[in-house]
Every structure is written in structure tokens, then in C-alpha cells.
Design an enzyme around this catalytic site. Structure first.
Site, PDB file in Angstrom:
ATOM      1  CB  THR B  49      -0.894   0.039   1.248  1.00  0.00           C
ATOM      2  OG1 THR B  49      -0.103   0.451   2.361  1.00  0.00           O
ATOM      3  CG2 THR B  49      -1.480  -1.324   1.551  1.00  0.00           C
ATOM      4  CB  CYS B  50       0.393   4.815  -0.546  1.00  0.00           C
ATOM      5  SG  CYS B  50      -1.118   5.086   0.360  1.00  0.00           S
ATOM      6  CG  ASN B  51       0.500   5.168   4.675  1.00  0.00           C
ATOM      7  OD1 ASN B  51       1.250   6.020   4.211  1.00  0.00           O
ATOM      8  ND2 ASN B  51      -0.696   5.456   5.154  1.00  0.00           N
ATOM      9  CG  HIS B  99       4.245  -6.258  12.326  1.00  0.00           C
ATOM     10  ND1 HIS B  99       4.653  -4.982  12.602  1.00  0.00           N
ATOM     11  CD2 HIS B  99       3.982  -6.299  10.994  1.00  0.00           C
ATOM     12  CE1 HIS B  99       4.640  -4.282  11.480  1.00  0.00           C
ATOM     13  NE2 HIS B  99       4.241  -5.059  10.491  1.00  0.00           N
ATOM     14  CB  SER B 109      -3.225   2.945  10.457  1.00  0.00           C
ATOM     15  OG  SER B 109      -3.626   1.657  10.117  1.00  0.00           O
ATOM     16  CD  GLU B 114      -6.264   3.443   7.657  1.00  0.00           C
ATOM     17  OE1 GLU B 114      -7.194   3.385   6.853  1.00  0.00           O
ATOM     18  OE2 GLU B 114      -5.222   2.760   7.564  1.00  0.00           O
ATOM     19  CB  ALA B 190     -14.930  27.415  -4.301  1.00  0.00           C
ATOM     20  N   GLY B 191     -13.920  26.098  -1.325  1.00  0.00           N
ATOM     21  CA  GLY B 191     -12.714  25.663  -0.637  1.00  0.00           C
ATOM     22  C   GLY B 191     -12.693  24.162  -0.681  1.00  0.00           C
ATOM     23  CG  MET B 193     -11.881  21.095   5.146  1.00  0.00           C
ATOM     24  SD  MET B 193     -10.304  21.217   5.997  1.00  0.00           S
ATOM     25  CE  MET B 193     -10.391  22.774   6.795  1.00  0.00           C
TER      26      MET B 193
END
Lengths: 283, 433
Positions: B49-51, B99, B109, B114, B190-191, B193
Site C-alpha cells: 500500500t502507499c503506507n 505485528h 496505521s 482507519e 469554494a474551498g 475542505m
């Protein structure tokens, strides 16, 4: 009457266990315990009703003539209405309010002298049970609206101050609490109205006068006007939320005084000196 | 048999390293095939994964397996092992089991609790299943890990509170309106978030989206992406009474919405609650509005505060989760060590011996008085039966090769409902022969 005491003991046990379950469900956040509490409360209300049936046949009339019986009957009304409300709104959090309240009422009922007051046959008309039942159910509905009002204020306070504690997760949304508050009000008000009118008609049959400004009558009228005002505010002006919650709490304080305070403090034919056997009836 | 884990994660390696080590999903079959071809690896799977990038393996010789896996990790991506050494961790046995359970339960994580990581590991496991690199032990191990992850989620509150600003807003809304079904959201300015929060709201049932912006065309564009309506910035205040949830993030230096605007809107909507989320800095909505009976106003600090306290709450819950995992690690290791020949045979013999002696006693009781000689003959016969029955299975168990042995042992244990006592790892002479 051993079997009667047994029914009372079973009722109290069921209410006590249900209270424990509801509180435990609130603390542990486990819905299963709350469901168990609901079933226990349901069992309690059935056994409680059986107890009244037994007493009814013994007393030949609705057995609500002493403080002992009044408190017990009120507890029954409260639990019954809560269970009905719970069907609609799934309010196990409120169970942690309703079940202990019923339990406390039952304990006070046990502590007050248990006498079956012989009711004067002149007064024993079909209106007597109607007056009592409607008035008590109305009071129970208002008690639940009070509970919802308190919960509303707590939740509203947390949302507004942005400081949250454990209760925040447990309490339902303020939208639900407001709806419960309103539902209870709209159930309680007609019940109370019928209770007062049937009481007046009954008084006319018994004493030849609809209204005699007995302290109970006066205070009941004040309370009725308060609830009428709240209902009016909700329906026409659009009162809701915090204002309605505060109002329903104040109105309930008046109701409590009418229900218990007046009977204990003032003389009159609603007073609870029934156990002296001087007066024939009480609320 | 032992579990071995080799890998690197966001805790040990920066993203520049992690992105170079990632295994491409399209090439997974080839990767797994090469992984299995390592001499010390009996079963294996690859999580990428990306992590984190991790290799899970089952091996009879964990030390060698660890070294080979590290080499594999480096050379698969054109590195020399020494370049990566500082980022790589290698766990064996109890440590490896712990682990993996922690990873699946999302304790390792970046944002504790998550849920994505579990899904990613599940898909890595299904690749391993598809390409035949998972066997008995890895299967059992991963199922254990998934069920522990589920236990952690249901028994602790590790994932119960929002840890992002936009999701915290949704949670608050649900404490105000209960259901978001049919509610109206308005976006002012517009933001990123705001847009993200609006997406969350739509997913939770909000049906009407109004968008307003100083530049009308931007409002139109954004409204289109939500299937909503653009509102002219000059008169959006006239629409406020229709709005249940308002998200504001303009660049304006002054308040865009005054308390008086909201007071008027409240009256028009008959004091139905309004939830205002002001993400702009400087703020867009006059803070005095929070005093209005039916208005709940949150600025970006309020939401950050909630996220922070939720994160702290998760840390507390993580401690409970660690306890659950510690117990489960022991349980799994017990099962692993029970997968040895000798204790299984002992348990099997004990089981049959129990049956034999009980049945014999019953029969002897029914027969009444017997001569000692007859009694002995019956005993000898029953014993001989047990021995004959057990002879072949025992020798099969002892003679099967390394790959199949665990399967046979497990099958015997299941068929005869055995629970052999775990044997300490250094006391299994017949398992290593």
C-alpha cells in the site's frame, strides 16, 4: 394476600433490573443490554397490571384511593407510555430515566401506608376510573416530556459550548429529543383535558357542583393553562428546541406540585389524608 | 513452522523510499511466484500500500527466510540490501504474529483506527489465494488476523469518532438533525475542505445543494458537480432560511453573514435548527450567531478541537486493543506449536485409550463374574485393536514431507477433536527431523 405482595415484589424486581440494564447499556454503549432492559420493563408492566387486576377485584373498583396506590398506578402509566414511545423512537437512553423513575415511585408507594379505602357507593360511578386513568396517563406523558426536555438541554448545551462528555455519544440528536418532547406534549394534553373534564362532571354527580376551587382543581387548571400555552406556542408561533424544552420543564414542576404537593399540603377532597379514613378518596 | 514478516512502513521509511519499493498489482502473480521460489519460504503473501510494503511468510527456517525476504524486497526493485537496511524491519514468531494482528486492527496505521488497511490486506490475501501461495498456516493466520480486527472494531471504540474535519462536521450534523435525508446544504465560497464536507453530506442523504460564489461561473461549475443549484452571491442571504447546513469558506476579510441575517432566516424557517460550519480564516460568520437559539455555529478551530480529542480517545482505545491482541497472539501460537507430530500422536492415543477403557469397563460390568484369564484376554484384544488401528496413521504422520505434514496434523486434530498440549518450541525433536 400473599400472592398480591408477590406480584408487587416481582414488579419492583423487574423495574429494578430494567433500570440496571438501561444504565449499564448507557455506560457500556452495548445495545443488547438495552434490549434486555426493554423486555424486563415489559415484563414488569404486565406483572404490575396483573397486580392491579387482583387488587381491583378485591377493592371492587379501580384501586387508586390512597397515596400508596396512586404512586404505584402512576409508575405503571409512566412505564406503559415509555414503552409505547420507545416503539416509535427507540429511546433506550430515556429508559435510564423512565425505569428508575418508576422504581422510585414504587418504593415510595411501598413506604406509604397501604390501605384499601372503602369508597362511598355514591361516588363509585363509571366516571371515577376515567377521571383517574386519563389524569394519570396525562401526567405520565408530561413526565416523559420533562425527561426529553432535560436531555434536550444537556445535548444542546454540549453542542453549543463545544465541550463534549460521554453523554454526547449516548444522547440522541436534538431533533429526536425535540420530537419526543412534542409527541409527549401532544399526547399528554388531550389526556389531561379529558381527565379534568371528567373530574368536573363527576364532581357534579357527587356533590352537585362542577367546580369548587378545591386547591387541586385550581393548580390543575394553572398547569393545564401552562401546557395549553406551550402547545399553542409550538403550533402557531413555531416554538421548538430550547425554549420548548425549558417550558416543558417549568410546566412539569407545576404539575408535580399539583400532583403531590397540593395533596400533602392542602385540605380538600383530593388530599391524601385518606388513610385516616375521613376522606373517601384522593387523586 | 514459523511466521516471518519483513517490510517497511510509514514509521520506518519516508515516502521517497516507499514509492520505489511498492509492488505493482498487475505483476503480483510473478512476484508471488518468485517469493515462493525462495528456498526457505513455504507460504507467502505480499502487502503493498502507499503506507507500507510487507512480506508475510511461513517458514521452517525463519532465520534464513528473514534474510532471503529482505534480499527479495531489495532486489525486486533494483536496490542493494544495504541501501534499505535502515528502513527494513524483520519479525519472527510471536513478534511477527503480533505485528500482523496490529496492522490488520489498524493500530499501526498513520491514523489509528482507519479502516482501509484491512481491506488492502484482504485483497493481498485474496491474490495469494488466487495464485496459490497461501497454504494451511497462512490461511489460518490471515483468518485469525481478520477476526481479531473485527473484534477490535466491535469491542473498542477505536474507530467510532471522526478524525477528519470534514467528517467531524457530518457527525455533528447527525447529532443535530438525526437524519440528513432531505436536508439542504449551502456552500458559500469554494474551498477544498468545504467541497469534501459537502461530498460527505451528500453521501449521508443530503439531497439539495446550493452553491454561491463571488464568481458566478465558479458557483455554477461546482453546483453542477453536485447536481445542485447556483445562487447569485449578491442575494444568497435571501435563501438562508431554506438552508439546514451551511458551509462557508470565502476569502473575505469581513463577516459575510451577520447575526442579523441569521436571525431573520431563523424566524422565516420557524426556528428549525441550522448548522453553520465556518471554515474560513478570517471567519465568514459573525460568532454572535451561536447565541441564537436555533443556530449551531462551528469554526475551524472548534472542528480541529473535536478531531484532536477524538484522536486522543482513539489512543486510549488502542490500549484496550493491544490487550485483545496480546491474548489472540498467544492463542494462535498455541495452535501453531500444536501442529507437531508427537503431541498429536500422544493426544490421539490418549483419546482412543479413553474410549477403550470406558467401553471395556461397561462390557465387563454387563458380563458379570469372569475368570481373571478371560478378563485379561478381553483387555489384550481391545489394546491390540487400538494399536492396529493407530499403526498406519501414525506412520503416515511421521513420514509425510514438510509441506504436507501440517495439513495432515491439522486434519487429524479436527477429525478426532484433539487439543494436544502445546509443546515449547525448542522441544520438538521429531518435527525438525
Amino acid at each position: 394476600m400473599a400472592h398480591m405482595n408477590l406480584l408487587v415484589a416481582a414488579t419492583i424486581l423487574a423495574y429494578a433490573l430494567a433500570s440496571g440494564c438501561y444504565v449499564a447499556a448507557m455506560i457500556s454503549k452495548k445495545a443488547g443490554i438495552g434490549r434486555l432492559g426493554r423486555w424486563l420493563l415489559f415484563a414488569g408492566v404486565v406483572v404490575h397490571a396483573a397486580g392491579f387486576a387482583v387488587r381491583h377485584s378485591a377493592a371492587e373498583g379501580l384501586p387508586v384511593t390512597s397515596l400508596h396506590e396512586s404512586l404505584s398506578f402512576f409508575a405503571w402509566c409512566l412505564v406503559l407510555l415509555f414503552l409505547l414511545l420507545d416503539l416509535r423512537f427507540r429511546l433506550s437512553v430515556m429508559g435510564a430515566f423512565a425505569a428508575p423513575a418508576a422504581l422510585v415511585l414504587m418504593i415510595f408507594s411501598l413506604l406509604s401506608p397501604d390501605v384499601v379505602v372503602p369508597v362511598n357507593p355514591v361516588l363509585r360511578t363509571w366516571l371515577f376510573p376515567i377521571h383517574i386513568t386519563f389524569a394519570f396517563l396525562g401526567n405520565a406523558a408530561f413526565a416523559l416530556s420533562f425527561g426529553a426536555g432535560v436531555m434536550y438541554l444537556v445535548q444542546d448545551r454540549m453542542l453549543r459550548s463545544k465541550r463534549f462528555n460521554r453523554l454526547y455519544q449516548m444522547l440522541p440528536s436534538i431533533d429526536i429529543l425535540d420530537r419526543v418532547n412534542y409527541t409527549c406534549l401532544s399526547i399528554g394534553f388531550p389526556l389531561m383535558t379529558v381527565g379534568i373534564i371528567s373530574g368536573a362532571v363527576w364532581a357534579n354527580i357527587a356533590w352537585g357542583s362542577y367546580w369548587s376551587w378545591d386547591p387541586k382543581e385550581t393548580w390543575a387548571l394553572v398547569t393545564w393553562f401552562l401546557y395549553a400555552g406551550l402547545l399553542h406556542g409550538r403550533l402557531t408561533i413555531g416554538w421548538r428546541g430550547r425554549r420548548a424544552a425549558v417550558f416543558s420543564i417549568i410546566a412539569f414542576a407545576f404539575l408535580l406540585f399539583t400532583f403531590i404537593g397540593v395533596s400533602l399540603l392542602f385540605d380538600g377532597y383530593h388530599s391524601f389524608d385518606a388513610f385516616t379514613l375521613l376522606s373517601q378518596l384522593s387523586w | 513452522m514459523n511466521i516471518v514478516v519483513v517490510g517497511l512502513s510509514h514509521k520506518t521509511a519516508p515516502v521517497e523510499v516507499r514509492e520505489k519499493i511498492a509492488f505493482k498489482a498487475e505483476l503480483m502473480e510473478a512476484h508471488l511466484r518468485r517469493l515462493l521460489s525462495l528456498p526457505a519460504v513455504a507460504e507467502g503473501m505480499i502487502v503493498s500500500t502507499c503506507n507500507r510494503v510487507e512480506l508475510y511468510a511461513v517458514s521452517r527456517t525463519p532465520q534464513q527466510a528473514g534474510e532471503q525476504l529482505q534480499q527479495f524486497l531489495a532486489t525486486s526493485h533494483g536496490f542493494v540490501l544495504s541501501e534499505l537496511q535502515e528502513h527494513i524491519y524483520c519479525h519472527v514468531g510471536a513478534q511477527a504474529v503480533r505485528h500482523v494482528l496490529r496492522v490488520c486492527a489498524s493500530l499501526d496505521s498513520m491514523v489509528v483506527g482507519e479502516p482501509q488497511i484491512l481491506g488492502q490486506i484482504k485483497s493481498a490475501y485474496s491474490d495469494a489465494g488466487e495464485f496459490g501461495s497461501a497454504g494451511l498456516i497462512l490461511n489460518r493466520f490471515m483468518h485469525k488476523a481478520f477476526s481479531v480486527a473485527k473484534r477490535v472494531r466491535t469491542e473498542t471504540a477505536i474507530a467510532s469518532n471522526a478524525v477528519s474535519v470534514s467528517f467531524a462536521a457530518v457527525e455533528l450534523a447527525r447529532k443535530i438533525f438525526d437524519s440528513l435525508e432531505g436536508k439542504t446544504v449551502m456552500l458559500v465560497g469554494a474551498g477544498e475542505m468545504c467541497e469534501l464536507a459537502a461530498k460527505h453530506f451528500v453521501r449521508y442523504g443530503v439531497t439539495k445543494v446550493l452553491v454561491t460564489n463571488r464568481t458566478y461561473s465558479r458557483a455554477e461549475k461546482l453546483a453542477e458537480s453536485f447536481g445542485g443549484t447556483a445562487v447569485n452571491f449578491d442575494n444568497f442571504r435571501e435563501q438562508l432560511h431554506r438552508v439546514d447546513i451551511l458551509l462557508s469558506s470565502t476569502g473575505s476579510p469581513d463577516y459575510v453573514i451577520s447575526a442579523a441575517d441569521l436571525k431573520a432566516a431563523c424566524k422565516l424557517r420557524r426556528y428549525k435548527p441550522m448548522f453553520l460550519i465556518d471554515i474560513a480564516v478570517p471567519r465568514d460568520v459573525d460568532p454572535a450567531a451561536n447565541k441564537l437559539d436555533s443556530v449551531y455555529l462551528y469554526d475551524v478551530d472548534d472542528l480541529q478541537g473535536i478531531v484532536q480529542s477524538n484522536l486522543k480517545e482513539r489512543q486510549k482505545e488502542a490500549l484496550k486493543a493491544e490487550e485483545i491482541i496480546a491474548g489472540e497472539v498467544d492463542q494462535f501460537l498455541n495452535w501453531m506449536t500444536s501442529l507437531t507430530v508427537k503431541p498429536t500422536i500422544v493426544a490421539l492415543r490418549r483419546q482412543l485409550e479413553d474410549i477403550r477403557s470406558k467401553e471395556l469397563e461397561k462390557t465387563l460390568g454387563n458380563l458379570g463374574a469372569l475368570e481373571p484369564r478371560q478378563r485379561k484376554a478381553l483387555e489384550a484384544m481391545s489394546r491390540a485393536m487400538i494399536n492396529k488401528i493407530l499403526h498406519h496413521p501414525t506412520s503416515v504422520l511421521k513420514q509425510t514431507g514438510d509441506e504436507d505434514r501440517a495439513c495432515y496434523i491439522d486434519a487429524v486434530q479436527q477429525l478426532f477433536n484433539l487439543s494436544p498440549e502445546a509443546v515449547p518450541a525448542d522441544d520438538q525433536p521429531d518435527d525438525d527431523s
